[in-house]
Design a protein around this motif. Structure first.
Motif, mmCIF file in Angstrom:
data_model
loop_
_atom_site.group_PDB
_atom_site.id
_atom_site.type_symbol
_atom_site.label_atom_id
_atom_site.label_comp_id
_atom_site.label_asym_id
_atom_site.label_seq_id
_atom_site.Cartn_x
_atom_site.Cartn_y
_atom_site.Cartn_z
ATOM 1 N N SER A 107 0.881 -1.354 0.093
ATOM 2 C CA SER A 107 -0.032 -0.132 0.023
ATOM 3 C C SER A 107 0.966 1.179 0.018
ATOM 4 O O SER A 107 0.418 2.162 -0.624
ATOM 5 C CB SER A 107 -0.834 0.180 0.983
ATOM 6 N N ALA A 108 1.831 1.146 0.664
ATOM 7 C CA ALA A 108 2.888 2.462 0.744
ATOM 8 C C ALA A 108 3.738 2.480 -0.718
ATOM 9 O O ALA A 108 3.868 3.651 -1.170
ATOM 10 C CB ALA A 108 4.090 1.958 1.700
ATOM 11 N N LEU A 109 3.907 1.513 -1.275
ATOM 12 C CA LEU A 109 4.399 1.615 -2.638
ATOM 13 C C LEU A 109 3.395 1.917 -3.736
ATOM 14 O O LEU A 109 3.640 2.954 -4.516
ATOM 15 C CB LEU A 109 4.956 0.018 -2.942
ATOM 16 N N LEU A 110 2.184 1.661 -3.439
ATOM 17 C CA LEU A 110 0.809 2.230 -4.330
ATOM 18 C C LEU A 110 0.832 3.651 -3.953
ATOM 19 O O LEU A 110 0.660 4.561 -4.808
ATOM 20 C CB LEU A 110 -0.278 1.466 -3.805
ATOM 21 N N LYS A 111 0.951 4.130 -2.755
ATOM 22 C CA LYS A 111 1.000 5.493 -2.482
ATOM 23 C C LYS A 111 1.844 6.138 -2.974
ATOM 24 O O LYS A 111 1.757 7.308 -3.555
ATOM 25 C CB LYS A 111 0.839 5.715 -1.151
ATOM 26 N N ALA A 112 3.546 5.865 -3.038
ATOM 27 C CA ALA A 112 4.424 6.412 -3.423
ATOM 28 C C ALA A 112 4.214 6.445 -5.227
ATOM 29 O O ALA A 112 4.631 7.555 -5.713
ATOM 30 C CB ALA A 112 5.535 5.591 -3.286
ATOM 31 N N PHE A 120 11.404 2.652 3.093
ATOM 32 C CA PHE A 120 10.294 3.610 3.558
ATOM 33 C C PHE A 120 10.501 4.374 4.921
ATOM 34 O O PHE A 120 10.856 3.493 6.011
ATOM 35 C CB PHE A 120 8.962 2.907 3.556
ATOM 36 N N ASP A 121 10.060 5.559 5.034
ATOM 37 C CA ASP A 121 10.212 5.872 6.451
ATOM 38 C C ASP A 121 9.069 5.460 7.499
ATOM 39 O O ASP A 121 8.345 4.910 7.030
ATOM 40 C CB ASP A 121 10.373 7.461 6.298
ATOM 41 N N ALA A 122 9.167 6.004 8.642
ATOM 42 C CA ALA A 122 8.018 5.557 9.476
ATOM 43 C C ALA A 122 6.851 5.850 9.267
ATOM 44 O O ALA A 122 5.810 5.250 9.686
ATOM 45 C CB ALA A 122 8.420 6.114 10.942
ATOM 46 N N ASP A 123 6.468 6.979 8.460
ATOM 47 C CA ASP A 123 5.125 7.430 7.963
ATOM 48 C C ASP A 123 4.621 6.753 6.687
ATOM 49 O O ASP A 123 3.760 6.913 6.043
ATOM 50 C CB ASP A 123 5.073 8.893 7.729
ATOM 51 N N GLY A 124 5.655 5.740 6.066
ATOM 52 C CA GLY A 124 5.235 4.943 4.925
ATOM 53 C C GLY A 124 5.504 5.543 3.638
ATOM 54 O O GLY A 124 5.122 5.238 2.691
ATOM 55 N N ASN A 125 6.548 6.608 3.735
ATOM 56 C CA ASN A 125 6.861 7.288 2.395
ATOM 57 C C ASN A 125 7.894 6.518 2.023
ATOM 58 O O ASN A 125 9.058 6.343 2.763
ATOM 59 C CB ASN A 125 7.182 8.829 2.827
ATOM 60 N N THR A 171 11.498 6.388 0.534
ATOM 61 C CA THR A 171 12.650 7.159 0.526
ATOM 62 C C THR A 171 13.996 7.004 -0.350
ATOM 63 O O THR A 171 14.817 7.462 -0.237
ATOM 64 C CB THR A 171 13.260 7.187 2.197
ATOM 65 N N ASP A 172 13.742 6.079 -0.988
ATOM 66 C CA ASP A 172 14.839 5.302 -1.931
ATOM 67 C C ASP A 172 14.802 5.898 -3.296
ATOM 68 O O ASP A 172 13.745 5.463 -3.818
ATOM 69 C CB ASP A 172 14.962 3.888 -1.888
ATOM 70 N N GLU A 173 15.418 6.753 -3.786
ATOM 71 C CA GLU A 173 15.319 7.310 -5.109
ATOM 72 C C GLU A 173 15.530 6.443 -6.278
ATOM 73 O O GLU A 173 14.736 6.537 -7.148
ATOM 74 C CB GLU A 173 16.422 8.535 -5.268
ATOM 75 N N ALA A 174 16.322 5.372 -6.102
ATOM 76 C CA ALA A 174 16.550 4.400 -7.363
ATOM 77 C C ALA A 174 15.210 3.365 -7.400
ATOM 78 O O ALA A 174 14.748 3.241 -8.456
ATOM 79 C CB ALA A 174 17.748 3.421 -6.872
ATOM 80 N N THR A 175 14.367 3.140 -6.319
ATOM 81 C CA THR A 175 13.237 2.440 -6.345
ATOM 82 C C THR A 175 11.970 3.326 -7.059
ATOM 83 O O THR A 175 11.545 3.057 -7.700
ATOM 84 C CB THR A 175 12.750 1.784 -5.034
#
Length: 184
Positions: free
Chosen positions: A18-23, A155-160, A162-166
């Motif tokens: 879900s965090a990846l989808l949000k990203a 991902f950070d603690a808020d589910g964001n 943080t990895d630019e390559a990904t």
């Protein structure tokens, strides 16, 4: 403008998928729009329930979103080296009644993405999805797949994310899939 639908196949509040989808939804989009959905509210499939009460509202709503989209991306976890039961259950409901399969799935472009804390991303889950999508008559996108391994470190603690390559790999996949879905 191509409309893509990303569906998270996890029920967890702090889901990596879900965090990846949000990203993905937060990335710049050129020529496409990405809408998001989940599988919350989809009950366990029960033929008796279908016969007595019909298709549940959560299933009907998700069916309508899939039908309206030019392409669908499954953001899939991997449980015990395969497809998560809750996500497969949702797809089973979406295939009911079977007369709806051509409308919902037939020829529809589908892509696979997944994040996992393990070292292999969601390789086995994504491979297992291929036979399901083939059976439903989907047009699977094979140019790119994204398997994010050790995702809990990205991902950070808020589910964001943080990895630019990904983020770049995710953006590249979305752009390529939008082009594929737009050629339908």
């Amino acid at each position: 403008m191509v409309t893509l639908l990303g569906i998270s196949g996890s029920l967890r509040k702090a889901s990596l998928n879900s965090a990846l989808l949000k990203a993905a939804a937060g990335l710049p989009a050129e020529g496409y729009v990405l809408q998001t959905a989940g599988i919350h509210g989809v009950p366990l499939y029960d033929g008796d329930l279908e016969a007595t009460e019909g298709i549940p509202a959560a299933v009907t709503e998700l069916k309508e979103k899939i039908t309206a989209a030019d392409g669908v991306i499954l953001f899939t976890p991997e449980y015990n080296n395969s497809i998560p039961g809750a996500f497969k259950n949702a797809i089973d409901w979406l295939s009911r009644p079977s007369s709806d399969i051509p409308k919902v799935f037939g020829g529809k472009p589908f892509a696979l993405v997944g994040a996992s804390p393990g070292n292999f991303g969601t390789l086995l889950s994504q491979n297992a999805w291929l036979s399901v999508l083939h059976t439903l008559g989907c047009r699977t996108f094979s140019e790119k797949r994204l398997m994010v391994s050790r995702a809990h470190t990205l991902f950070d603690a808020d589910g964001n994310l943080t990895d630019e390559a990904t983020a770049k790999r995710l953006g590249d996949l979305l752009a390529a899939f939008a082009k594929f879905a737009g050629e339908r």
